[in-house]
Design an enzyme around this catalytic site. Structure first.
Site, PDB file in Angstrom:
ATOM      1  N   ASN A  39      26.673  91.302  99.241  1.00 52.67           N
ATOM      2  CA  ASN A  39      26.725  92.568  98.525  1.00 52.67           C
ATOM      3  C   ASN A  39      25.696  93.530  99.105  1.00 52.67           C
ATOM      4  OD1 ASN A  39      24.633  90.955  97.217  1.00 52.67           O
ATOM      5  ND2 ASN A  39      24.639  92.416  95.530  1.00 52.67           N
ATOM      6  N   CYS A  50      30.752  94.879  97.216  1.00 51.98           N
ATOM      7  CA  CYS A  50      30.623  93.488  96.783  1.00 51.98           C
ATOM      8  C   CYS A  50      30.748  92.550  97.977  1.00 51.98           C
ATOM      9  CB  CYS A  50      31.702  93.159  95.758  1.00 51.98           C
ATOM     10  SG  CYS A  50      31.605  94.124  94.243  1.00 51.98           S
ATOM     11  N   GLU A  52      32.459  89.781  98.295  1.00 48.96           N
ATOM     12  CA  GLU A  52      33.830  89.346  98.555  1.00 48.96           C
ATOM     13  C   GLU A  52      34.595  90.410  99.339  1.00 48.96           C
ATOM     14  OE1 GLU A  52      32.033  89.433  95.760  1.00 48.96           O
ATOM     15  OE2 GLU A  52      33.027  88.299  94.179  1.00 48.96           O
ATOM     16  N   CYS A  85      34.361  90.171  90.438  1.00 47.92           N
ATOM     17  CA  CYS A  85      34.618  91.251  89.486  1.00 47.92           C
ATOM     18  C   CYS A  85      36.093  91.654  89.561  1.00 47.92           C
ATOM     19  CB  CYS A  85      33.714  92.450  89.786  1.00 47.92           C
ATOM     20  SG  CYS A  85      34.132  93.364  91.297  1.00 47.92           S
TER      21      CYS A  85
END
Length: 134
Positions: A39, A50, A52, A85
């Site tokens: 992140n 983020c 991911e 998220c």
């Protein structure tokens, strides 16, 4: 699994979580190789990237196509497991196949859990959502 958990734990030191003090790393396994991300926060929180998403953008830059995402590994500085998220779930959904899983790592306790992506996020906005316009 331990090797990947250790790698994601190591990646946490590259995370830039200076505002929230939450450090997150991700390693994704794809049909074309493995890709990493962390992140990167910004004081305008909407501009934060983020881990991911960072890993997925890295994979797409290197040629990953929809359906080639096998696993998304996530590690963080929070106690316990930190799932992706909602925004990351939507981005991940573009590249999954029916067997794609999310692996959440807790480095403090050396534990991991694996969840099929479809069980974590059963309803997505996808290409079929736009069929009404054709």
């Amino acid at each position: 699994m331990e090797k990947i958990r250790n790698r994601t734990k190591e990646l946490l030191k590259n995370s830039y979580g200076v505002y929230s003090k939450v450090f997150v790393s991700s390693l994704i396994e794809t049909e074309i190789g493995n890709f990493e991300g962390v992140n990167v926060e910004n004081p305008a929180f909407g501009e934060t990237i983020c881990a991911e998403k960072n890993a997925i953008l890295n994979a797409v830059t290197n040629g990953m196509k929809p359906g080639q995402l096998k696993k998304v590994h996530i590690n963080s500085s929070v106690k316990g497991f930190l799932p992706p998220c909602g925004s990351c779930r939507q981005v991940i959904s573009e590249f999954v196949n029916e067997n794609t899983s999310i692996v959440l790592h807790d480095s403090d306790k050396n534990k991991s859990i694996e969840i099929l992506f479809i069980d974590l996020f059963p309803y997505t906005v996808n290409k079929k959502s736009f069929d009404v316009f054709e």
